[in-house]
Scaffold this active site. Sequence first.
Site, short mmCIF file in Angstrom:
data_model
loop_
_atom_site.label_atom_id
_atom_site.label_comp_id
_atom_site.label_asym_id
_atom_site.label_seq_id
_atom_site.Cartn_x
_atom_site.Cartn_y
_atom_site.Cartn_z
N LYS A 178 0.85 -1.20 0.00
CA LYS A 178 0.00 0.00 0.00
C LYS A 178 0.88 1.24 0.00
O LYS A 178 1.43 1.64 1.01
CB LYS A 178 -0.92 0.04 1.23
CG LYS A 178 -2.08 1.01 0.98
CD LYS A 178 -2.63 1.66 2.22
CE LYS A 178 -1.99 2.96 2.60
NZ LYS A 178 -1.92 4.01 1.60
N GLU A 253 9.17 1.52 11.25
CA GLU A 253 10.22 2.51 10.95
C GLU A 253 9.55 3.87 11.04
O GLU A 253 8.83 4.26 10.12
CB GLU A 253 10.80 2.27 9.55
CG GLU A 253 11.36 0.87 9.30
CD GLU A 253 12.60 0.54 10.12
OE1 GLU A 253 13.24 1.48 10.65
OE2 GLU A 253 12.91 -0.65 10.26
N CYS A 287 13.33 10.99 7.18
CA CYS A 287 13.22 10.53 8.57
C CYS A 287 14.54 10.75 9.29
O CYS A 287 14.56 11.03 10.48
CB CYS A 287 12.82 9.07 8.59
SG CYS A 287 13.81 8.08 7.48
N GLU A 388 9.34 16.38 15.39
CA GLU A 388 9.71 16.26 13.98
C GLU A 388 8.93 17.30 13.16
O GLU A 388 7.71 17.38 13.26
CB GLU A 388 9.36 14.84 13.50
CG GLU A 388 9.85 14.54 12.10
CD GLU A 388 9.51 13.10 11.67
OE1 GLU A 388 8.37 12.67 11.88
OE2 GLU A 388 10.41 12.45 11.10
P1 NAD Z 1 2.04 8.57 7.42
O1 NAD Z 1 2.19 7.80 8.70
O2 NAD Z 1 1.05 9.64 7.36
O3 NAD Z 1 1.69 7.57 6.21
C1 NAD Z 1 2.48 6.43 5.94
C2 NAD Z 1 1.62 5.40 5.23
O4 NAD Z 1 0.62 4.95 6.15
C3 NAD Z 1 0.88 5.92 4.00
O5 NAD Z 1 0.88 4.91 3.02
C4 NAD Z 1 -0.52 6.15 4.54
O6 NAD Z 1 -1.52 6.07 3.54
C5 NAD Z 1 -0.65 5.00 5.51
N1 NAD Z 1 -1.68 5.19 6.54
C6 NAD Z 1 -2.22 6.35 6.98
N2 NAD Z 1 -3.15 6.10 7.93
C7 NAD Z 1 -3.18 4.75 8.07
C8 NAD Z 1 -3.93 3.87 8.91
N3 NAD Z 1 -4.82 4.33 9.79
N4 NAD Z 1 -3.71 2.54 8.80
C9 NAD Z 1 -2.80 2.05 7.93
N5 NAD Z 1 -2.06 2.84 7.10
C10 NAD Z 1 -2.25 4.17 7.18
O7 NAD Z 1 3.52 9.07 7.08
P2 NAD Z 1 3.96 10.01 5.87
O8 NAD Z 1 3.44 11.37 6.17
O9 NAD Z 1 3.63 9.35 4.58
O10 NAD Z 1 5.56 9.96 6.02
C11 NAD Z 1 6.26 10.76 6.88
C12 NAD Z 1 6.65 10.05 8.15
O11 NAD Z 1 7.33 8.84 7.83
C13 NAD Z 1 7.59 10.84 9.00
O12 NAD Z 1 7.23 10.77 10.36
C14 NAD Z 1 8.94 10.16 8.78
O13 NAD Z 1 9.88 10.32 9.81
C15 NAD Z 1 8.50 8.74 8.64
N6 NAD Z 1 9.52 7.96 7.93
C16 NAD Z 1 10.30 7.10 8.64
C17 NAD Z 1 11.32 6.38 8.00
C18 NAD Z 1 12.19 5.42 8.77
O14 NAD Z 1 12.88 4.66 8.13
N7 NAD Z 1 12.21 5.44 10.09
C19 NAD Z 1 11.53 6.55 6.63
C20 NAD Z 1 10.71 7.44 5.93
C21 NAD Z 1 9.71 8.14 6.59
#
Ligand code: NAD
Length: 498
Positions: A178, A253, A287, A388
Amino acid sequence: MIPHYHLFIDGEFKDSGASVDVINPATDEPIATINMAHARDVEAAIISSRRAYDQGPWRALPYAQRKDYILKIARGILDRAQELATLESLNSGKPIKETTFMDVPSAAQTFEYFANNFERFLQEDVIKIQSPIAHAQADLIREPRGVVVLIVPWNYPLLITSWKLAQALAAGNTVILKPSSLTPLTALELGKIIAAAKLPKGVVNIITGSGEVIGEQLCADSRVDMISFTGSNSVGKKILEYTSAHVKKTIMELGGKSASIVLADADLELAVNGSLCSIFLNQGQMCTAMSRILVEDGIYEKFVADFINKAQRIKLGEATDFETQMGPLISREQREKVIACIEGARAQGATIACGGTIPAALNLQKGFFFEPTVITEATSSMAIFQEEVFGPVVCIHRFSDIQQALELANDSDFGLAAAVWTRNVTSAQELAQKINAGTVWINTYGMFFNELPYGGFKQSGFGKELGREGFLEYTRLKNTLTDTTPEGKPLVNYWYGF
Ligand code: NAD
Protein backbone atom coordinates in the site's frame (compact mmCIF):
# COMPACT_ATOMS: atom_id res chain seq x y z
CA MET A 1 -5.20 13.35 -21.06
CA ILE A 2 -3.44 12.34 -17.86
CA PRO A 3 -2.80 8.62 -17.21
CA HIS A 4 -5.10 6.58 -15.01
CA TYR A 5 -3.76 3.82 -12.77
CA HIS A 6 -5.68 0.77 -11.57
CA LEU A 7 -5.25 -1.49 -8.57
CA PHE A 8 -3.07 -4.55 -9.17
CA ILE A 9 -4.86 -7.56 -7.71
CA ASP A 10 -4.30 -11.24 -8.42
CA GLY A 11 -2.07 -10.52 -11.38
CA GLU A 12 -4.48 -8.12 -13.09
CA PHE A 13 -4.99 -4.38 -13.21
CA LYS A 14 -8.51 -3.75 -11.90
CA ASP A 15 -10.70 -0.68 -11.75
CA SER A 16 -12.17 -0.05 -8.29
CA GLY A 17 -14.61 2.49 -9.70
CA ALA A 18 -13.48 5.36 -7.46
CA SER A 19 -10.55 7.57 -8.38
CA VAL A 20 -8.69 10.66 -7.18
CA ASP A 21 -6.13 13.02 -8.69
CA VAL A 22 -2.42 12.72 -8.00
CA ILE A 23 -0.85 16.17 -7.80
CA ASN A 24 2.48 17.58 -8.94
CA PRO A 25 3.54 19.55 -5.84
CA ALA A 26 5.59 21.97 -7.97
CA THR A 27 2.50 23.19 -9.84
CA ASP A 28 -0.52 22.01 -7.79
CA GLU A 29 -1.83 20.40 -10.98
CA PRO A 30 -2.98 16.80 -11.48
CA ILE A 31 -0.54 14.50 -13.28
CA ALA A 32 -2.52 11.25 -13.02
CA THR A 33 -5.57 9.67 -11.47
CA ILE A 34 -5.47 6.58 -9.29
CA ASN A 35 -8.08 4.16 -8.01
CA MET A 36 -9.03 4.29 -4.37
CA ALA A 37 -9.52 0.82 -2.90
CA HIS A 38 -12.67 -0.07 -0.98
CA ALA A 39 -13.30 -2.85 1.51
CA ARG A 40 -14.09 -5.32 -1.28
CA ASP A 41 -10.75 -4.59 -2.98
CA VAL A 42 -8.87 -5.14 0.27
CA GLU A 43 -10.71 -8.43 0.70
CA ALA A 44 -9.80 -9.46 -2.86
CA ALA A 45 -6.13 -8.60 -2.25
CA ILE A 46 -6.04 -10.58 1.00
CA ILE A 47 -7.70 -13.61 -0.63
CA SER A 48 -5.27 -13.42 -3.54
CA SER A 49 -2.15 -13.13 -1.36
CA ARG A 50 -3.32 -15.85 1.00
CA ARG A 51 -4.04 -18.22 -1.88
CA ALA A 52 -0.73 -17.42 -3.56
CA TYR A 53 1.08 -18.16 -0.31
CA ASP A 54 -0.82 -21.27 0.77
CA GLN A 55 -1.40 -22.90 -2.60
CA GLY A 56 0.81 -21.07 -5.09
CA PRO A 57 4.32 -22.00 -6.17
CA TRP A 58 6.23 -18.97 -4.83
CA ARG A 59 7.48 -20.13 -1.44
CA ALA A 60 8.49 -23.56 -2.79
CA LEU A 61 10.18 -22.39 -6.00
CA PRO A 62 13.77 -23.55 -6.44
CA TYR A 63 15.95 -20.68 -5.20
CA ALA A 64 17.45 -20.15 -8.64
CA GLN A 65 14.01 -19.47 -10.08
CA ARG A 66 13.02 -17.09 -7.28
CA LYS A 67 16.31 -15.29 -7.79
CA ASP A 68 15.62 -15.00 -11.53
CA TYR A 69 12.25 -13.37 -10.96
CA ILE A 70 13.71 -10.83 -8.53
CA LEU A 71 16.58 -10.01 -10.88
CA LYS A 72 14.01 -9.41 -13.63
CA ILE A 73 12.40 -6.74 -11.43
CA ALA A 74 15.82 -5.10 -10.94
CA ARG A 75 16.41 -5.13 -14.71
CA GLY A 76 12.92 -3.76 -15.33
CA ILE A 77 13.71 -0.79 -13.08
CA LEU A 78 17.05 -0.13 -14.79
CA ASP A 79 15.51 -0.41 -18.26
CA ARG A 80 13.10 2.38 -17.34
CA ALA A 81 15.43 4.29 -15.00
CA GLN A 82 15.14 7.71 -16.58
CA GLU A 83 11.38 7.53 -16.91
CA LEU A 84 11.00 6.40 -13.28
CA ALA A 85 13.33 9.14 -12.03
CA THR A 86 11.29 11.78 -13.86
CA LEU A 87 8.01 10.38 -12.59
CA GLU A 88 9.30 10.25 -9.01
CA SER A 89 10.41 13.87 -9.24
CA LEU A 90 7.13 15.02 -10.78
CA ASN A 91 5.09 13.23 -8.13
CA SER A 92 7.16 13.83 -5.00
CA GLY A 93 8.89 17.15 -5.72
CA LYS A 94 12.28 15.56 -5.08
CA PRO A 95 14.99 17.09 -7.30
CA ILE A 96 15.74 14.91 -10.29
CA LYS A 97 19.43 14.81 -9.41
CA GLU A 98 18.41 12.88 -6.27
CA THR A 99 15.95 10.52 -8.01
CA THR A 100 18.36 9.87 -10.90
CA PHE A 101 21.49 9.21 -8.87
CA MET A 102 20.02 7.87 -5.63
CA ASP A 103 16.43 6.62 -5.53
CA VAL A 104 16.12 4.75 -8.82
CA PRO A 105 19.53 3.02 -9.06
CA SER A 106 19.43 2.20 -5.34
CA ALA A 107 15.98 0.64 -5.78
CA ALA A 108 17.33 -1.65 -8.52
CA GLN A 109 20.43 -2.49 -6.48
CA THR A 110 18.32 -3.54 -3.51
CA PHE A 111 16.47 -6.10 -5.65
CA GLU A 112 19.83 -7.30 -7.02
CA TYR A 113 21.39 -7.53 -3.58
CA PHE A 114 18.64 -9.62 -2.02
CA ALA A 115 18.29 -11.78 -5.15
CA ASN A 116 22.00 -12.56 -4.92
CA ASN A 117 22.17 -13.09 -1.17
CA PHE A 118 18.90 -14.52 0.13
CA GLU A 119 20.01 -18.11 -0.25
CA ARG A 120 23.02 -17.44 1.98
CA PHE A 121 20.83 -15.65 4.55
CA LEU A 122 18.34 -18.53 4.60
CA GLN A 123 20.99 -21.12 5.27
CA GLU A 124 19.89 -23.60 7.87
CA ASP A 125 21.77 -24.21 11.08
CA VAL A 126 22.16 -27.48 12.91
CA ILE A 127 22.64 -27.65 16.66
CA LYS A 128 23.75 -30.95 18.22
CA ILE A 129 22.47 -31.38 21.75
CA GLN A 130 24.30 -33.73 24.06
CA SER A 131 23.32 -33.49 27.69
CA PRO A 132 22.93 -36.05 30.50
CA ILE A 133 19.23 -36.28 29.68
CA ALA A 134 19.10 -35.98 25.89
CA HIS A 135 20.88 -36.58 22.65
CA ALA A 136 19.20 -34.70 19.85
CA GLN A 137 19.71 -32.80 16.66
CA ALA A 138 17.94 -29.48 16.16
CA ASP A 139 17.55 -28.17 12.63
CA LEU A 140 16.96 -24.43 12.54
CA ILE A 141 14.91 -23.52 9.52
CA ARG A 142 14.12 -20.06 8.20
CA GLU A 143 10.62 -19.94 6.76
CA PRO A 144 8.78 -17.06 5.16
CA ARG A 145 6.20 -15.35 7.40
CA GLY A 146 3.31 -15.69 4.95
CA VAL A 147 1.22 -12.75 3.77
CA VAL A 148 3.03 -9.49 4.45
CA VAL A 149 1.46 -6.03 4.18
CA LEU A 150 3.92 -3.30 3.19
CA ILE A 151 2.88 0.27 4.03
CA VAL A 152 5.04 2.99 2.55
CA PRO A 153 5.27 6.79 3.16
CA TRP A 154 5.50 9.54 0.55
CA ASN A 155 9.05 10.72 1.11
CA TYR A 156 10.97 7.87 -0.59
CA PRO A 157 8.17 6.18 -2.53
CA LEU A 158 10.12 3.91 -4.89
CA LEU A 159 13.12 3.31 -2.65
CA ILE A 160 11.25 2.29 0.51
CA THR A 161 8.85 0.20 -1.59
CA SER A 162 11.85 -1.58 -3.12
CA TRP A 163 13.53 -2.20 0.24
CA LYS A 164 10.42 -3.84 1.63
CA LEU A 165 9.41 -5.68 -1.53
CA ALA A 166 12.85 -7.09 -2.31
CA GLN A 167 13.30 -8.49 1.20
CA ALA A 168 9.76 -9.84 1.55
CA LEU A 169 9.81 -11.55 -1.87
CA ALA A 170 13.32 -12.94 -1.50
CA ALA A 171 12.26 -14.50 1.80
CA GLY A 172 9.38 -16.29 0.01
CA ASN A 173 6.42 -14.24 1.25
CA THR A 174 3.50 -12.95 -0.75
CA VAL A 175 2.72 -9.26 -0.31
CA ILE A 176 0.08 -6.57 -0.37
CA LEU A 177 1.72 -3.23 -1.01
CA LYS A 178 0.00 0.00 0.00
CA PRO A 179 1.81 3.09 -1.25
CA SER A 180 0.98 6.58 0.01
CA SER A 181 -1.92 8.10 -1.94
CA LEU A 182 0.19 11.25 -2.38
CA THR A 183 3.02 9.46 -4.22
CA PRO A 184 1.80 6.14 -5.60
CA LEU A 185 2.94 6.45 -9.22
CA THR A 186 6.36 4.78 -9.20
CA ALA A 187 4.99 1.90 -7.09
CA LEU A 188 2.21 1.44 -9.64
CA GLU A 189 4.78 1.49 -12.46
CA LEU A 190 6.71 -1.11 -10.48
CA GLY A 191 3.48 -3.14 -10.58
CA LYS A 192 3.74 -3.07 -14.39
CA ILE A 193 7.37 -4.20 -14.19
CA ILE A 194 6.33 -7.05 -11.89
CA ALA A 195 3.50 -8.01 -14.26
CA ALA A 196 5.96 -8.03 -17.18
CA ALA A 197 8.34 -10.22 -15.16
CA LYS A 198 5.43 -12.69 -14.90
CA LEU A 199 5.64 -13.39 -11.18
CA PRO A 200 3.01 -15.99 -10.26
CA LYS A 201 -0.33 -14.27 -9.75
CA GLY A 202 -1.11 -13.05 -6.26
CA VAL A 203 2.53 -12.90 -5.16
CA VAL A 204 2.38 -9.10 -5.36
CA ASN A 205 -0.86 -7.14 -4.95
CA ILE A 206 -0.85 -3.36 -4.98
CA ILE A 207 -3.73 -1.35 -3.59
CA THR A 208 -3.90 2.41 -3.42
CA GLY A 209 -6.29 4.10 -1.07
CA SER A 210 -6.74 6.13 2.06
CA GLY A 211 -4.95 4.60 5.03
CA GLU A 212 -7.71 5.85 7.27
CA VAL A 213 -10.34 4.02 5.21
CA ILE A 214 -8.63 0.69 4.50
CA GLY A 215 -5.77 0.57 7.04
CA GLU A 216 -7.58 -1.19 9.84
CA GLN A 217 -9.13 -3.83 7.59
CA LEU A 218 -5.75 -4.50 6.00
CA CYS A 219 -3.72 -4.70 9.19
CA ALA A 220 -6.19 -6.35 11.58
CA ASP A 221 -7.18 -9.28 9.34
CA SER A 222 -6.13 -12.62 10.78
CA ARG A 223 -5.12 -13.86 7.29
CA VAL A 224 -2.31 -11.28 7.22
CA ASP A 225 0.82 -12.47 9.03
CA MET A 226 3.05 -9.40 9.18
CA ILE A 227 2.97 -5.64 8.73
CA SER A 228 6.07 -3.78 7.63
CA PHE A 229 5.34 -0.10 8.20
CA THR A 230 7.33 3.04 7.52
CA GLY A 231 5.67 6.32 8.40
CA SER A 232 4.64 8.61 11.20
CA ASN A 233 4.43 7.72 14.88
CA SER A 234 0.73 8.48 15.07
CA VAL A 235 -0.13 6.02 12.29
CA GLY A 236 2.41 3.48 13.62
CA LYS A 237 0.63 3.48 16.99
CA LYS A 238 -2.73 2.90 15.28
CA ILE A 239 -1.29 -0.06 13.38
CA LEU A 240 0.02 -1.55 16.61
CA GLU A 241 -3.53 -1.33 17.96
CA TYR A 242 -5.02 -2.94 14.83
CA THR A 243 -2.54 -5.81 14.95
CA SER A 244 -2.89 -6.48 18.66
CA ALA A 245 -6.17 -8.39 18.18
CA HIS A 246 -4.34 -11.20 16.37
CA VAL A 247 -0.85 -10.60 17.81
CA LYS A 248 1.15 -10.39 14.61
CA LYS A 249 4.69 -9.54 13.65
CA THR A 250 5.30 -5.85 12.88
CA ILE A 251 8.27 -3.75 12.04
CA MET A 252 7.98 -0.03 12.65
CA GLU A 253 10.22 2.51 10.95
CA LEU A 254 8.95 5.77 12.43
CA GLY A 255 9.96 9.40 12.85
CA GLY A 256 13.12 11.09 14.04
CA LYS A 257 14.66 14.25 15.49
CA SER A 258 18.24 13.46 14.74
CA ALA A 259 21.22 15.41 16.06
CA SER A 260 24.46 16.26 14.35
CA ILE A 261 27.43 17.12 16.59
CA VAL A 262 30.06 19.42 15.08
CA LEU A 263 33.25 19.50 17.13
CA ALA A 264 35.64 22.44 17.03
CA ASP A 265 38.35 20.39 15.30
CA ALA A 266 36.07 19.41 12.39
CA ASP A 267 36.95 20.14 8.76
CA LEU A 268 34.64 23.15 8.66
CA GLU A 269 33.94 23.08 4.94
CA LEU A 270 33.01 19.38 5.11
CA ALA A 271 30.90 19.87 8.25
CA VAL A 272 28.97 22.77 6.72
CA ASN A 273 28.44 21.15 3.31
CA GLY A 274 27.57 17.78 4.83
CA SER A 275 25.19 19.40 7.30
CA LEU A 276 23.41 21.24 4.48
CA CYS A 277 22.74 17.88 2.80
CA SER A 278 21.71 16.39 6.13
CA ILE A 279 18.76 18.73 6.45
CA PHE A 280 17.94 20.10 3.00
CA LEU A 281 18.05 17.00 0.73
CA ASN A 282 14.50 16.09 -0.26
CA GLN A 283 13.39 19.43 1.24
CA GLY A 284 14.18 18.09 4.72
CA GLN A 285 11.46 15.47 4.34
CA MET A 286 13.76 12.69 5.52
CA CYS A 287 13.22 10.53 8.57
CA THR A 288 16.98 10.82 9.20
CA ALA A 289 17.08 14.62 8.71
CA MET A 290 19.58 16.19 11.08
CA SER A 291 17.11 18.79 12.27
CA ARG A 292 19.26 19.63 15.31
CA ILE A 293 22.84 20.70 14.63
CA LEU A 294 24.92 21.09 17.79
CA VAL A 295 28.08 23.14 17.27
CA GLU A 296 31.00 23.57 19.68
CA ASP A 297 31.53 27.09 21.03
CA GLY A 298 34.86 27.83 19.32
CA ILE A 299 33.45 27.54 15.78
CA TYR A 300 29.77 28.31 16.38
CA GLU A 301 29.68 31.84 14.85
CA LYS A 302 31.72 30.85 11.79
CA PHE A 303 29.69 27.65 11.27
CA VAL A 304 26.35 29.50 11.48
CA ALA A 305 27.52 32.27 9.13
CA ASP A 306 28.82 29.81 6.51
CA PHE A 307 25.78 27.57 6.86
CA ILE A 308 23.31 30.43 6.37
CA ASN A 309 25.30 31.88 3.50
CA LYS A 310 25.15 28.55 1.65
CA ALA A 311 21.54 27.75 2.66
CA GLN A 312 20.47 31.02 1.05
CA ARG A 313 22.21 30.02 -2.19
CA ILE A 314 20.34 26.70 -2.55
CA LYS A 315 18.47 26.90 -5.84
CA LEU A 316 14.74 26.27 -5.61
CA GLY A 317 12.79 25.19 -8.67
CA GLU A 318 10.85 22.54 -10.57
CA ALA A 319 11.96 19.12 -9.38
CA THR A 320 12.46 17.85 -12.94
CA ASP A 321 15.12 20.50 -13.70
CA PHE A 322 18.67 19.18 -13.18
CA GLU A 323 19.73 22.64 -11.94
CA THR A 324 17.24 22.48 -9.07
CA GLN A 325 18.67 21.82 -5.63
CA MET A 326 15.44 22.04 -3.68
CA GLY A 327 11.95 21.24 -4.94
CA PRO A 328 8.55 21.87 -3.39
CA LEU A 329 7.24 20.29 -0.20
CA ILE A 330 4.89 17.38 -0.78
CA SER A 331 1.61 19.24 -0.20
CA ARG A 332 -0.03 22.47 0.88
CA GLU A 333 -0.92 20.82 4.22
CA GLN A 334 2.69 19.81 4.82
CA ARG A 335 3.83 23.39 4.13
CA GLU A 336 1.19 24.73 6.52
CA LYS A 337 2.40 22.32 9.17
CA VAL A 338 6.00 23.51 8.65
CA ILE A 339 4.93 27.16 8.89
CA ALA A 340 3.00 26.45 12.11
CA CYS A 341 6.12 24.84 13.64
CA ILE A 342 8.22 27.89 12.76
CA GLU A 343 5.62 30.33 14.11
CA GLY A 344 5.45 28.27 17.31
CA ALA A 345 9.24 28.56 17.67
CA ARG A 346 9.12 32.30 17.04
CA ALA A 347 6.39 32.72 19.64
CA GLN A 348 8.51 30.84 22.17
CA GLY A 349 11.45 33.19 21.59
CA ALA A 350 13.61 31.40 19.03
CA THR A 351 15.27 33.40 16.24
CA ILE A 352 14.49 32.70 12.59
CA ALA A 353 18.00 33.39 11.30
CA CYS A 354 17.18 32.71 7.66
CA GLY A 355 14.26 31.57 5.54
CA GLY A 356 10.99 30.90 7.35
CA THR A 357 8.89 32.08 4.41
CA ILE A 358 7.37 31.08 1.09
CA PRO A 359 9.81 32.25 -1.62
CA ALA A 360 8.86 35.40 -3.47
CA ALA A 361 9.92 34.30 -6.99
CA LEU A 362 6.98 34.35 -9.39
CA ASN A 363 7.75 30.92 -10.89
CA LEU A 364 7.45 29.34 -7.43
CA GLN A 365 3.98 30.62 -6.52
CA LYS A 366 1.86 27.74 -7.77
CA GLY A 367 3.70 24.94 -6.00
CA PHE A 368 4.37 24.26 -2.32
CA PHE A 369 7.86 25.74 -2.14
CA PHE A 370 9.46 26.91 1.08
CA GLU A 371 12.76 28.62 1.89
CA PRO A 372 15.55 26.69 3.64
CA THR A 373 15.15 27.81 7.24
CA VAL A 374 17.67 28.16 10.06
CA ILE A 375 16.57 28.67 13.64
CA THR A 376 18.93 29.75 16.40
CA GLU A 377 18.41 30.55 20.08
CA ALA A 378 15.96 27.68 20.48
CA THR A 379 16.15 25.99 23.87
CA SER A 380 16.11 22.23 24.16
CA SER A 381 12.67 22.25 25.78
CA MET A 382 11.00 24.01 22.84
CA ALA A 383 8.74 22.01 20.53
CA ILE A 384 10.92 22.98 17.54
CA PHE A 385 13.84 21.22 19.26
CA GLN A 386 11.87 18.13 20.22
CA GLU A 387 9.26 17.44 17.55
CA GLU A 388 9.71 16.26 13.98
CA VAL A 389 8.98 19.09 11.50
CA PHE A 390 9.57 17.11 8.30
CA GLY A 391 10.56 20.11 6.24
CA PRO A 392 13.63 22.26 5.46
CA VAL A 393 13.98 23.61 8.99
CA VAL A 394 17.02 23.21 11.22
CA CYS A 395 17.85 24.35 14.75
CA ILE A 396 21.50 25.22 15.26
CA HIS A 397 22.50 25.14 18.90
CA ARG A 398 25.82 25.73 20.65
CA PHE A 399 27.55 23.57 23.24
CA SER A 400 30.65 24.03 25.36
CA ASP A 401 31.79 20.46 26.09
CA ILE A 402 31.24 17.01 24.69
CA GLN A 403 29.19 15.84 27.67
CA GLN A 404 26.72 18.65 27.04
CA ALA A 405 26.55 17.76 23.34
CA LEU A 406 25.84 14.15 24.21
CA GLU A 407 23.08 15.08 26.66
CA LEU A 408 21.46 17.38 24.09
CA ALA A 409 21.68 14.73 21.36
CA ASN A 410 20.12 12.07 23.59
CA ASP A 411 17.46 14.41 24.98
CA SER A 412 14.85 13.19 22.50
CA ASP A 413 11.95 10.75 22.35
CA PHE A 414 13.43 9.54 19.06
CA GLY A 415 16.62 7.59 18.31
CA LEU A 416 16.87 7.14 14.56
CA ALA A 417 20.22 8.60 13.49
CA ALA A 418 23.01 11.01 14.39
CA ALA A 419 26.15 12.49 12.87
CA VAL A 420 29.53 13.52 14.29
CA TRP A 421 31.97 15.84 12.51
CA THR A 422 35.55 15.88 13.78
CA ARG A 423 39.13 15.14 12.72
CA ASN A 424 39.53 12.86 15.72
CA VAL A 425 37.89 9.70 14.43
CA THR A 426 38.77 7.63 17.52
CA SER A 427 36.98 10.00 19.88
CA ALA A 428 34.05 10.22 17.42
CA GLN A 429 33.72 6.43 17.51
CA GLU A 430 33.73 6.50 21.32
CA LEU A 431 31.09 9.23 21.26
CA ALA A 432 29.01 7.23 18.77
CA GLN A 433 28.76 4.38 21.27
CA LYS A 434 27.07 6.70 23.75
CA ILE A 435 24.60 8.18 21.28
CA ASN A 436 21.15 6.66 21.51
CA ALA A 437 20.51 6.17 17.79
CA GLY A 438 20.35 3.26 15.35
CA THR A 439 22.79 4.85 12.87
CA VAL A 440 25.67 7.24 13.56
CA TRP A 441 27.46 8.77 10.58
CA ILE A 442 31.00 10.04 11.23
CA ASN A 443 32.21 12.75 8.84
CA THR A 444 29.53 11.82 6.33
CA TYR A 445 25.80 11.75 5.97
CA GLY A 446 23.06 9.65 4.44
CA MET A 447 25.07 6.64 3.37
CA PHE A 448 22.74 3.63 3.19
CA PHE A 449 23.96 0.25 2.06
CA ASN A 450 22.03 -2.91 1.31
CA GLU A 451 24.51 -4.77 3.54
CA LEU A 452 23.76 -2.61 6.60
CA PRO A 453 20.73 -3.14 8.82
CA TYR A 454 18.99 0.17 9.35
CA GLY A 455 16.39 1.16 11.97
CA GLY A 456 15.91 3.34 15.00
CA PHE A 457 15.58 3.13 18.76
CA LYS A 458 13.02 4.53 21.20
CA GLN A 459 10.01 6.09 19.43
CA SER A 460 11.76 5.82 16.07
CA GLY A 461 10.47 2.27 16.08
CA PHE A 462 11.76 -1.26 16.10
CA GLY A 463 12.90 -3.90 13.66
CA LYS A 464 15.51 -3.42 10.96
CA GLU A 465 15.40 -2.95 7.22
CA LEU A 466 18.24 -4.14 4.95
CA GLY A 467 21.24 -6.32 5.67
CA ARG A 468 20.94 -9.89 6.85
CA GLU A 469 19.14 -8.81 10.02
CA GLY A 470 16.59 -6.73 8.08
CA PHE A 471 15.96 -9.60 5.69
CA LEU A 472 15.47 -12.05 8.55
CA GLU A 473 12.62 -9.88 9.90
CA TYR A 474 10.63 -11.22 6.95
CA THR A 475 11.24 -14.81 8.04
CA ARG A 476 10.33 -16.91 11.04
CA LEU A 477 12.66 -19.36 12.72
CA LYS A 478 11.56 -22.93 13.26
CA ASN A 479 13.47 -25.65 15.00
CA THR A 480 12.85 -29.30 14.29
CA LEU A 481 14.24 -31.43 17.07
CA THR A 482 15.01 -35.09 16.39
CA ASP A 483 16.00 -37.59 19.04
CA THR A 484 19.44 -39.12 18.44
CA THR A 485 19.89 -41.14 21.64
CA PRO A 486 22.56 -43.64 20.56
CA GLU A 487 21.15 -46.62 22.39
CA GLY A 488 17.77 -47.16 23.94
CA LYS A 489 15.01 -44.60 23.98
CA PRO A 490 14.64 -40.96 25.11
CA LEU A 491 13.56 -39.94 28.62
CA VAL A 492 9.87 -39.54 27.64
CA ASN A 493 9.69 -43.29 27.14
CA TYR A 494 10.40 -43.95 30.82
CA TRP A 495 8.78 -40.96 32.52
CA TYR A 496 5.59 -42.71 33.72
CA GLY A 497 7.37 -45.96 34.26
CA PHE A 498 5.04 -47.93 31.94
P1 NAD B 1 2.04 8.57 7.42
O1 NAD B 1 2.19 7.80 8.70
O2 NAD B 1 1.05 9.64 7.36
O3 NAD B 1 1.69 7.57 6.21
C1 NAD B 1 2.48 6.43 5.94
C2 NAD B 1 1.62 5.40 5.23
O4 NAD B 1 0.62 4.95 6.15
C3 NAD B 1 0.88 5.92 4.00
O5 NAD B 1 0.88 4.91 3.02
C4 NAD B 1 -0.52 6.15 4.54
O6 NAD B 1 -1.52 6.07 3.54
C5 NAD B 1 -0.65 5.00 5.51
N1 NAD B 1 -1.68 5.19 6.54
C6 NAD B 1 -2.22 6.35 6.98
N2 NAD B 1 -3.15 6.10 7.93
C7 NAD B 1 -3.18 4.75 8.07
C8 NAD B 1 -3.93 3.87 8.91
N3 NAD B 1 -4.82 4.33 9.79
N4 NAD B 1 -3.71 2.54 8.80
C9 NAD B 1 -2.80 2.05 7.93
N5 NAD B 1 -2.06 2.84 7.10
C10 NAD B 1 -2.25 4.17 7.18
O7 NAD B 1 3.52 9.07 7.08
P2 NAD B 1 3.96 10.01 5.87
O8 NAD B 1 3.44 11.37 6.17
O9 NAD B 1 3.63 9.35 4.58
O10 NAD B 1 5.56 9.96 6.02
C11 NAD B 1 6.26 10.76 6.88
C12 NAD B 1 6.65 10.05 8.15
O11 NAD B 1 7.33 8.84 7.83
C13 NAD B 1 7.59 10.84 9.00
O12 NAD B 1 7.23 10.77 10.36
C14 NAD B 1 8.94 10.16 8.78
O13 NAD B 1 9.88 10.32 9.81
C15 NAD B 1 8.50 8.74 8.64
N6 NAD B 1 9.52 7.96 7.93
C16 NAD B 1 10.30 7.10 8.64
C17 NAD B 1 11.32 6.38 8.00
C18 NAD B 1 12.19 5.42 8.77
O14 NAD B 1 12.88 4.66 8.13
N7 NAD B 1 12.21 5.44 10.09
C19 NAD B 1 11.53 6.55 6.63
C20 NAD B 1 10.71 7.44 5.93
C21 NAD B 1 9.71 8.14 6.59
